[in-house]
Scaffold this motif. Structure first.
Motif, PDB file in Angstrom:
ATOM      1  N   PHE A  35       0.822  -1.203   0.000  1.00 51.69           N
ATOM      2  CA  PHE A  35       0.000   0.000   0.000  1.00 51.69           C
ATOM      3  C   PHE A  35       0.860   1.258   0.000  1.00 51.69           C
ATOM      4  CE2 PHE A  35      -3.352  -2.889   0.959  1.00 51.69           C
ATOM      5  CZ  PHE A  35      -4.499  -2.258   0.492  1.00 51.69           C
ATOM      6  N   TRP A  36       0.354   2.279  -0.641  1.00 53.41           N
ATOM      7  CA  TRP A  36       1.001   3.576  -0.689  1.00 53.41           C
ATOM      8  C   TRP A  36       1.082   4.127   0.727  1.00 53.41           C
ATOM      9  CZ3 TRP A  36      -1.947   8.446  -2.619  1.00 53.41           C
ATOM     10  CH2 TRP A  36      -1.070   9.529  -2.754  1.00 53.41           C
ATOM     11  N   ASN A  37       2.249   4.476   1.165  1.00 56.14           N
ATOM     12  CA  ASN A  37       2.457   5.002   2.513  1.00 56.14           C
ATOM     13  C   ASN A  37       2.147   6.493   2.509  1.00 56.14           C
ATOM     14  OD1 ASN A  37       3.248   5.710   5.074  1.00 56.14           O
ATOM     15  ND2 ASN A  37       5.203   4.651   4.983  1.00 56.14           N
ATOM     16  N   ASP A  38       0.844   6.809   2.536  1.00 54.11           N
ATOM     17  CA  ASP A  38       0.397   8.192   2.454  1.00 54.11           C
ATOM     18  C   ASP A  38      -0.982   8.314   3.076  1.00 54.11           C
ATOM     19  OD1 ASP A  38      -0.887  10.653   0.918  1.00 54.11           O
ATOM     20  OD2 ASP A  38       1.284  10.787   0.644  1.00 54.11           O
ATOM     21  N   ASP A  39      -1.306   9.494   3.568  1.00 49.08           N
ATOM     22  CA  ASP A  39      -2.635   9.736   4.140  1.00 49.08           C
ATOM     23  C   ASP A  39      -3.741   9.660   3.097  1.00 49.08           C
ATOM     24  OD1 ASP A  39      -1.572  10.050   6.666  1.00 49.08           O
ATOM     25  OD2 ASP A  39      -1.562  12.248   6.587  1.00 49.08           O
ATOM     26  N   LEU A  40      -3.403   9.695   1.821  1.00 42.16           N
ATOM     27  CA  LEU A  40      -4.400   9.624   0.758  1.00 42.16           C
ATOM     28  C   LEU A  40      -4.743   8.196   0.336  1.00 42.16           C
ATOM     29  CD1 LEU A  40      -3.199  12.604  -1.460  1.00 42.16           C
ATOM     30  CD2 LEU A  40      -5.132  12.556   0.140  1.00 42.16           C
ATOM     31  N   ALA A  41      -4.025   7.215   0.844  1.00 44.20           N
ATOM     32  CA  ALA A  41      -4.344   5.817   0.539  1.00 44.20           C
ATOM     33  C   ALA A  41      -5.695   5.472   1.162  1.00 44.20           C
ATOM     34  CB  ALA A  41      -3.263   4.891   1.079  1.00 44.20           C
ATOM     35  N   ILE A  42      -6.489   4.670   0.455  1.00 43.72           N
ATOM     36  CA  ILE A  42      -7.826   4.293   0.930  1.00 43.72           C
ATOM     37  C   ILE A  42      -8.026   2.799   0.746  1.00 43.72           C
ATOM     38  CG2 ILE A  42     -10.310   4.526   0.509  1.00 43.72           C
ATOM     39  CD1 ILE A  42      -9.753   7.361  -0.489  1.00 43.72           C
ATOM     40  N   ARG A  43      -8.655   2.181   1.748  1.00 39.98           N
ATOM     41  CA  ARG A  43      -9.067   0.785   1.625  1.00 39.98           C
ATOM     42  C   ARG A  43     -10.456   0.650   2.222  1.00 39.98           C
ATOM     43  NH1 ARG A  43      -9.808  -3.819   4.420  1.00 39.98           N
ATOM     44  NH2 ARG A  43      -9.436  -5.771   3.323  1.00 39.98           N
ATOM     45  N   TYR A  44     -11.435   0.358   1.372  1.00 39.73           N
ATOM     46  CA  TYR A  44     -12.780   0.038   1.839  1.00 39.73           C
ATOM     47  C   TYR A  44     -12.852  -1.472   1.952  1.00 39.73           C
ATOM     48  CZ  TYR A  44     -14.265   4.780   0.553  1.00 39.73           C
ATOM     49  OH  TYR A  44     -14.407   6.139   0.444  1.00 39.73           O
ATOM     50  N   GLY A  45     -13.063  -1.970   3.158  1.00 42.71           N
ATOM     51  CA  GLY A  45     -13.123  -3.401   3.382  1.00 42.71           C
ATOM     52  C   GLY A  45     -14.544  -3.890   3.498  1.00 42.71           C
ATOM     53  N   ALA A  46     -14.682  -5.153   3.842  1.00 41.82           N
ATOM     54  CA  ALA A  46     -16.007  -5.761   3.977  1.00 41.82           C
ATOM     55  C   ALA A  46     -16.812  -5.091   5.081  1.00 41.82           C
ATOM     56  CB  ALA A  46     -15.862  -7.250   4.243  1.00 41.82           C
ATOM     57  N   ALA A  47     -16.148  -4.613   6.119  1.00 47.93           N
ATOM     58  CA  ALA A  47     -16.865  -4.010   7.244  1.00 47.93           C
ATOM     59  C   ALA A  47     -16.154  -2.775   7.788  1.00 47.93           C
ATOM     60  CB  ALA A  47     -17.040  -5.042   8.359  1.00 47.93           C
ATOM     61  N   GLU A  48     -15.228  -2.208   7.031  1.00 50.56           N
ATOM     62  CA  GLU A  48     -14.471  -1.066   7.531  1.00 50.56           C
ATOM     63  C   GLU A  48     -14.110  -0.113   6.401  1.00 50.56           C
ATOM     64  OE1 GLU A  48     -11.950  -3.988   5.897  1.00 50.56           O
ATOM     65  OE2 GLU A  48     -13.158  -4.320   7.672  1.00 50.56           O
ATOM     66  N   ASN A  49     -13.962   1.153   6.751  1.00 47.34           N
ATOM     67  CA  ASN A  49     -13.513   2.183   5.823  1.00 47.34           C
ATOM     68  C   ASN A  49     -12.209   2.736   6.380  1.00 47.34           C
ATOM     69  OD1 ASN A  49     -15.919   2.020   4.262  1.00 47.34           O
ATOM     70  ND2 ASN A  49     -16.949   3.224   5.821  1.00 47.34           N
ATOM     71  N   LEU A  50     -11.125   2.549   5.653  1.00 46.62           N
ATOM     72  CA  LEU A  50      -9.809   2.924   6.141  1.00 46.62           C
ATOM     73  C   LEU A  50      -9.246   4.048   5.283  1.00 46.62           C
ATOM     74  CD1 LEU A  50      -8.492  -0.716   6.608  1.00 46.62           C
ATOM     75  CD2 LEU A  50      -9.526   0.768   8.350  1.00 46.62           C
ATOM     76  N   TYR A  51      -8.960   5.160   5.933  1.00 45.16           N
ATOM     77  CA  TYR A  51      -8.415   6.330   5.250  1.00 45.16           C
ATOM     78  C   TYR A  51      -6.996   6.569   5.740  1.00 45.16           C
ATOM     79  CZ  TYR A  51     -13.228   7.148   3.919  1.00 45.16           C
ATOM     80  OH  TYR A  51     -14.485   7.007   3.409  1.00 45.16           O
ATOM     81  N   GLY A  52      -6.037   6.452   4.846  1.00 43.65           N
ATOM     82  CA  GLY A  52      -4.644   6.683   5.168  1.00 43.65           C
ATOM     83  C   GLY A  52      -3.899   5.404   5.468  1.00 43.65           C
ATOM     84  N   TYR A  53      -2.607   5.429   5.151  1.00 48.20           N
ATOM     85  CA  TYR A  53      -1.761   4.265   5.340  1.00 48.20           C
ATOM     86  C   TYR A  53      -1.763   3.798   6.794  1.00 48.20           C
ATOM     87  CZ  TYR A  53       2.411   1.349   5.428  1.00 48.20           C
ATOM     88  OH  TYR A  53       3.286   0.309   5.604  1.00 48.20           O
ATOM     89  N   GLY A  54      -1.724   4.732   7.733  1.00 43.32           N
ATOM     90  CA  GLY A  54      -1.712   4.360   9.149  1.00 43.32           C
ATOM     91  C   GLY A  54      -2.913   3.535   9.542  1.00 43.32           C
ATOM     92  N   ILE A  56      -4.769   1.689   7.532  1.00 39.39           N
ATOM     93  CA  ILE A  56      -4.663   0.390   6.853  1.00 39.39           C
ATOM     94  C   ILE A  56      -3.689  -0.501   7.613  1.00 39.39           C
ATOM     95  CG2 ILE A  56      -3.935  -0.763   4.720  1.00 39.39           C
ATOM     96  CD1 ILE A  56      -4.856   1.880   3.254  1.00 39.39           C
ATOM     97  N   GLN A  57      -2.563   0.049   8.010  1.00 35.55           N
ATOM     98  CA  GLN A  57      -1.556  -0.713   8.742  1.00 35.55           C
ATOM     99  C   GLN A  57      -2.102  -1.174  10.101  1.00 35.55           C
ATOM    100  OE1 GLN A  57       1.984   1.493   9.874  1.00 35.55           O
ATOM    101  NE2 GLN A  57       3.245  -0.254   9.249  1.00 35.55           N
ATOM    102  N   GLN A  58      -2.809  -0.318  10.812  1.00 30.66           N
ATOM    103  CA  GLN A  58      -3.388  -0.696  12.107  1.00 30.66           C
ATOM    104  C   GLN A  58      -4.413  -1.817  11.946  1.00 30.66           C
ATOM    105  OE1 GLN A  58      -4.902   2.935  13.757  1.00 30.66           O
ATOM    106  NE2 GLN A  58      -2.891   3.626  14.444  1.00 30.66           N
ATOM    107  N   PHE A  59      -5.222  -1.734  10.893  1.00 32.35           N
ATOM    108  CA  PHE A  59      -6.211  -2.773  10.625  1.00 32.35           C
ATOM    109  C   PHE A  59      -5.519  -4.122  10.419  1.00 32.35           C
ATOM    110  CE2 PHE A  59      -8.203  -5.315   7.249  1.00 32.35           C
ATOM    111  CZ  PHE A  59      -9.388  -5.669   7.873  1.00 32.35           C
ATOM    112  N   ARG A  60      -4.482  -4.138   9.606  1.00 32.11           N
ATOM    113  CA  ARG A  60      -3.770  -5.383   9.334  1.00 32.11           C
ATOM    114  C   ARG A  60      -3.144  -5.947  10.608  1.00 32.11           C
ATOM    115  NH1 ARG A  60      -5.513  -7.265   4.686  1.00 32.11           N
ATOM    116  NH2 ARG A  60      -5.088  -5.950   2.925  1.00 32.11           N
ATOM    117  N   ALA A  61      -2.540  -5.079  11.422  1.00 32.47           N
ATOM    118  CA  ALA A  61      -1.868  -5.526  12.639  1.00 32.47           C
ATOM    119  C   ALA A  61      -2.858  -6.120  13.640  1.00 32.47           C
ATOM    120  CB  ALA A  61      -1.108  -4.366  13.272  1.00 32.47           C
TER     121      ALA A  61
END
Length: 129
Positions: A35-54, A56-61
């Motif tokens: 994933f792009w290490n930037d606040d503009l990275a976005i990941r919409y998951g099955a049950a979550e909306n993640l804005y920014g690399y941080g 996304i990283q916290q979700f994975r951890a």
């Protein structure tokens, strides 16, 4: 603009395949690197909306997920020029019978290499069941 330049398509396909391996084996460190290490990275998951690399990283951890399998029904990777691509996957997850998974990623060639700048994951009932 060249659509599906063979070299660019190969590069993105290789990156997608490495991402898929990291995803299905739950290699969190590798996943973070895609994933792009930037606040503009976005990941919409099955049950979550993640804005920014941080986020996304916290979700994975925090995610307590093990390895899983899935059967690809259709993968479409399209490149637009040399620096932009989309990957769209329709699949049947091995851990969710009767469901169809959908995954879309926007990839961009950045100074550090190909990175996912936006992603969307969703699941629906399998219309064929």
């Amino acid at each position: 603009m060249i659509i599906n330049d063979p070299e660019t398509l190969r590069e993105v396909t290789d990156a997608f395949e490495r991402y898929e391996t990291a995803l299905t084996t739950n290699d969190v460190q590798a996943l973070d690197g895609f994933f792009w290490n930037d606040d503009l990275a976005i990941r919409y998951g099955a049950a979550e909306n993640l804005y920014g690399y941080g986020a996304i990283q916290q979700f994975r951890a925090a995610r307590k997920s093990g390895s899983f399998t899935r059967r690809f029904d259709r993968l479409v990777i399209t490149t637009y020029g040399k620096d932009y691509a989309t990957a769209s996957l329709h699949h049947h997850p091995g851990n969710a019978p009767g469901k169809v998974g959908r995954q879309m990623q926007t990839w961009a060639r950045l100074p550090e290499g190909w990175r996912i700048v936006a992603a969307h994951v969703s699941m629906i009932d399998d219309p064929d069941v």
